[in-house]
Design a protein around this motif. Structure first.
Motif, PDB file in Angstrom:
ATOM      1  N   GLY A   1       0.755 -20.380  -9.245  1.00 24.08           N
ATOM      2  CA  GLY A   1      -0.176 -19.897  -8.947  1.00 24.08           C
ATOM      3  C   GLY A   1      -0.376 -18.534  -8.115  1.00 24.08           C
ATOM      4  N   LEU A   2       0.515 -17.937  -8.241  1.00 25.90           N
ATOM      5  CA  LEU A   2       0.801 -16.613  -7.332  1.00 25.90           C
ATOM      6  C   LEU A   2       0.911 -15.351  -8.033  1.00 25.90           C
ATOM      7  N   HIS A   3       1.264 -14.376  -7.546  1.00 25.73           N
ATOM      8  CA  HIS A   3       1.806 -13.045  -8.273  1.00 25.73           C
ATOM      9  C   HIS A   3       3.108 -12.981  -7.766  1.00 25.73           C
ATOM     10  N   SER A   4       4.131 -12.503  -8.662  1.00 25.91           N
ATOM     11  CA  SER A   4       5.329 -11.850  -8.164  1.00 25.91           C
ATOM     12  C   SER A   4       5.118 -10.341  -8.120  1.00 25.91           C
ATOM     13  N   LEU A   5       6.247  -9.822  -7.453  1.00 27.77           N
ATOM     14  CA  LEU A   5       6.391  -8.366  -6.990  1.00 27.77           C
ATOM     15  C   LEU A   5       7.864  -7.996  -7.175  1.00 27.77           C
ATOM     16  N   SER A   6       8.173  -7.194  -8.286  1.00 27.86           N
ATOM     17  CA  SER A   6       9.351  -6.350  -8.287  1.00 27.86           C
ATOM     18  C   SER A   6       9.394  -5.053  -7.992  1.00 27.86           C
ATOM     19  N   HIS A   7      10.434  -4.364  -7.408  1.00 26.43           N
ATOM     20  CA  HIS A   7      10.436  -3.041  -6.901  1.00 26.43           C
ATOM     21  C   HIS A   7      11.950  -2.773  -7.451  1.00 26.43           C
ATOM     22  N   VAL A   8      11.996  -1.551  -8.176  1.00 25.75           N
ATOM     23  CA  VAL A   8      13.096  -0.923  -8.724  1.00 25.75           C
ATOM     24  C   VAL A   8      14.227  -0.751  -7.379  1.00 25.75           C
ATOM     25  N   ARG A   9      13.598  -0.192  -6.295  1.00 26.28           N
ATOM     26  CA  ARG A   9      14.291   0.165  -5.082  1.00 26.28           C
ATOM     27  C   ARG A   9      14.720  -0.949  -4.229  1.00 26.28           C
TER      28      ARG A   9
ATOM     29  N   ALA B   1       8.697 -13.888 -15.088  1.00 25.21           N
ATOM     30  CA  ALA B   1       7.905 -14.832 -15.965  1.00 25.21           C
ATOM     31  C   ALA B   1       7.046 -13.951 -16.764  1.00 25.21           C
ATOM     32  N   ARG B   2       7.939 -13.108 -17.235  1.00 22.63           N
ATOM     33  CA  ARG B   2       7.024 -12.130 -18.315  1.00 22.63           C
ATOM     34  C   ARG B   2       7.397 -12.380 -19.654  1.00 22.63           C
ATOM     35  N   VAL B   3       6.568 -12.456 -20.611  1.00 18.46           N
ATOM     36  CA  VAL B   3       6.866 -12.585 -22.026  1.00 18.46           C
ATOM     37  C   VAL B   3       6.676 -10.970 -22.542  1.00 18.46           C
ATOM     38  N   HIS B   4       7.840 -10.319 -22.783  1.00 23.52           N
ATOM     39  CA  HIS B   4       7.664  -8.674 -22.869  1.00 23.52           C
ATOM     40  C   HIS B   4       6.997  -8.505 -24.522  1.00 23.52           C
ATOM     41  N   ASN B   5       6.334  -7.533 -24.440  1.00 21.86           N
ATOM     42  CA  ASN B   5       5.763  -7.111 -25.836  1.00 21.86           C
ATOM     43  C   ASN B   5       6.008  -5.370 -26.091  1.00 21.86           C
ATOM     44  N   GLY B   6       7.198  -5.067 -25.249  1.00 16.35           N
ATOM     45  CA  GLY B   6       7.980  -3.787 -25.829  1.00 16.35           C
ATOM     46  C   GLY B   6       7.621  -2.513 -24.795  1.00 16.35           C
ATOM     47  N   TYR B   7       6.401  -2.734 -23.901  1.00 14.38           N
ATOM     48  CA  TYR B   7       6.067  -1.757 -23.163  1.00 14.38           C
ATOM     49  C   TYR B   7       6.904  -1.206 -22.310  1.00 14.38           C
ATOM     50  N   HIS B   8       7.641  -2.046 -21.629  1.00  6.71           N
ATOM     51  CA  HIS B   8       8.789  -1.794 -20.525  1.00  6.71           C
ATOM     52  C   HIS B   8      10.080  -1.089 -20.856  1.00  6.71           C
ATOM     53  N   TYR B   9      10.165  -0.851 -22.217  1.00  7.69           N
ATOM     54  CA  TYR B   9      11.397  -0.215 -22.604  1.00  7.69           C
ATOM     55  C   TYR B   9      11.236   1.314 -23.606  1.00  7.69           C
ATOM     56  N   PRO B  10      10.565   2.390 -22.998  1.00  8.96           N
ATOM     57  CA  PRO B  10      10.137   3.298 -23.591  1.00  8.96           C
ATOM     58  C   PRO B  10      11.443   4.279 -23.893  1.00  8.96           C
TER      59      PRO B  10
ATOM     60  N   PHE C   1       9.734   2.548  -9.375  1.00 10.59           N
ATOM     61  CA  PHE C   1       8.312   1.884  -9.397  1.00 10.59           C
ATOM     62  C   PHE C   1       8.567   0.472  -9.150  1.00 10.59           C
ATOM     63  N   PHE C   2       7.276  -0.173  -9.657  1.00 11.51           N
ATOM     64  CA  PHE C   2       7.200  -1.570  -9.348  1.00 11.51           C
ATOM     65  C   PHE C   2       6.319  -2.303 -10.382  1.00 11.51           C
ATOM     66  N   SER C   3       6.452  -3.676 -10.444  1.00 15.77           N
ATOM     67  CA  SER C   3       5.551  -4.409 -11.166  1.00 15.77           C
ATOM     68  C   SER C   3       4.999  -5.777 -10.342  1.00 15.77           C
ATOM     69  N   MET C   4       3.582  -5.995 -10.606  1.00 18.24           N
ATOM     70  CA  MET C   4       3.091  -7.053 -10.307  1.00 18.24           C
ATOM     71  C   MET C   4       2.623  -8.056 -11.461  1.00 18.24           C
ATOM     72  N   MET C   5       3.016  -9.319 -11.547  1.00 18.01           N
ATOM     73  CA  MET C   5       2.707 -10.258 -12.640  1.00 18.01           C
ATOM     74  C   MET C   5       2.322 -11.563 -12.005  1.00 18.01           C
ATOM     75  N   PRO C   6       1.463 -12.234 -12.713  1.00 23.55           N
ATOM     76  CA  PRO C   6       1.008 -13.599 -12.500  1.00 23.55           C
ATOM     77  C   PRO C   6       2.276 -14.576 -12.681  1.00 23.55           C
ATOM     78  N   PHE C   7       2.493 -15.426 -11.460  1.00 23.94           N
ATOM     79  CA  PHE C   7       3.505 -16.320 -11.655  1.00 23.94           C
ATOM     80  C   PHE C   7       2.617 -17.842 -11.817  1.00 23.94           C
ATOM     81  N   PRO C   8       2.641 -18.223 -12.939  1.00 20.27           N
ATOM     82  CA  PRO C   8       1.931 -19.424 -13.205  1.00 20.27           C
ATOM     83  C   PRO C   8       2.515 -20.672 -12.631  1.00 20.27           C
ATOM     84  N   ALA C   9       3.866 -20.727 -12.539  1.00 23.35           N
ATOM     85  CA  ALA C   9       4.251 -22.130 -11.827  1.00 23.35           C
ATOM     86  C   ALA C   9       3.786 -22.193 -10.462  1.00 23.35           C
TER      87      ALA C   9
END
Length: 377
Positions: free
Chosen positions: A262-270, A53-62, A252-260
């Motif tokens: 009211g929690l946070h999601s967690l993704s991990h590359v591994r 549920a992320r709206v990207h702004n470019g940071y994720h793709y260096p 590595f990983f990313s934690m984001m609010p999951f508004p649908a």
């Protein structure tokens, strides 16, 4: 049974891309008779919901300037077009690891400035959430989340306003060249009843099911990789509840609010990818997901995250979203996330569309702008 009334366009798949394309064809291209078919009981129940549920702004793709820049261009337009679904009331941080990162803090900061993405050093209080021996730098950036449930509500209302006929619990099993032109689609309802429908255009927006149509459908030319992925949802402790955090750029990983929810999601590359295989016709990815045991790896994820952010010890695991993720093989080793847009010459009037990010919808619509759809009489 057969549908007696030929239609202008058949949309196969009721995710965000399918719904947005149906609305575009009705509002921008003047097509009047559109049918959208979805195998689930409601719209946007699969990949459109089971993601970060992320709206990207470019940071994720260096490592992909094109993808990053397109995100920068698309984000303000997406926020303007769907303001009711956007969550902005949180602070987003990107941290750079001292070891195993594919980008240094200096490189990341320069990259953000090159694409025009807002970035500034995080405050000492926010920096203090991270283990300094493992983190080189922490930056505060501008990135948003979206509410998947509200997006589904938008789709239902917009499709209704456009008088798009929505058929849930129905699958398209095959596409054929029509005897008098156009396309004949075979539809199968959940109760087993089959029917045929004649259309001028057909749009295959089935995401992981792109290659699962029979008949004269030629399959897509691009190679796809399928993954069964896990997205844990967590209740964060107070220190992390108003934050989104991404640790760049390696295993590595990313934690984001999951508004649908009211929690946070967690993704991990591994640990997020559980199983993967090369896509091929007849190997239904949804069948594989249905029979997958779905044993959570959240404990492994949290142990790794805790090394970098000790406060995550206070997180409470709630549930995991398991889904099939589809990626283009040609881009799995880099940051690029282009859309797939194929026009099938072997079956005139048919298209296949795949997007890996929600804001890529504008790249699809630009492709459709160039197509010479004829208006109905």
């Amino acid at each position: 049974m057969n549908d007696a009334q030929p239609i202008d366009a058949l949309i196969i798949g009721g995710g965000f891309y399918g719904a947005a394309i149906a609305v575009y064809l009705a509002r921008q291209r003047g097509l009047r008779h559109i049918v959208l078919v979805e195998r689930e009981a409601a719209l946007m129940q699969r990949a459109s919901f089971n993601n970060q549920a992320r709206v990207h702004n470019g940071y994720h793709y260096p490592r992909s300037f094109t993808t990053a820049y397109r995100s920068r261009v698309n984000l303000p337009r997406f926020v303007s077009d769907w303001p009711a679904i956007i969550k902005q009331d949180f602070t987003k941080l990107y941290a750079i690891a001292r070891r195993n990162s594919k980008v240094t803090a200096r490189q990341f900061e320069r990259f953000c400035r090159d694409i025009g993405a807002p970035i500034q050093p995080a405050s000492p209080a926010l920096r203090g959430l991270f283990e300094p021996r493992l983190i080189e730098a922490v930056f505060e950036v501008q990135e948003f989340a979206f509410d998947s449930s509200k997006l589904a509500q938008w789709a239902e209302q917009a499709l209704r306003e456009c008088e798009v006929q929505v058929r849930c619990q129905t699958q398209v099993t095959a596409l054929y060249r029509g005897s008098e032109g156009g396309i004949e689609a075979v539809l199968r309802r959940a109760d087993g009843d089959e029917s045929r429908l004649h259309c001028r255009y057909a749009f295959n927006c089935t995401y992981s099911g792109l290659n699962q149509l029979g008949g004269d459908f030629p399959g897509i030319q691009a190679q796809l990789k399928q993954e069964i992925t896990e997205m844990p949802l967590l209740q964060m402790p107070a220190a992390l509840d108003s934050l989104g955090i991404t640790l760049m750029d390696g295993p590595f990983f990313s934690m984001m609010p999951f508004p649908a929810k009211g929690l946070h999601s967690l993704s991990h590359v591994r640990y997020t990818p559980h199983l993967h295989w090369q896509d091929e016709p007849g190997r239904n990815p949804y069948d594989k997901l249905q029979h997958y045991p779905r044993q959570s790896r959240v404990d492994h994820m949290l142990r790794d995250v805790e090394r970098y952010i000790p406060a995550v010890r206070g997180a409470r695991y709630v549930e995991s979203l398991f889904e099939v993720k589809t990626v283009l093989v040609m881009n799995e080793s880099n940051d690029a996330r282009p859309i797939l847009f194929e026009k099938h010459a072997h079956l005139p009037g048919s298209y296949s569309v795949l997007g890996g990010k929600i804001d890529n919808i504008y790249d699809v619509l630009e492709k459709l702008d160039a197509e010479p759809f004829t208006r109905p009489d």
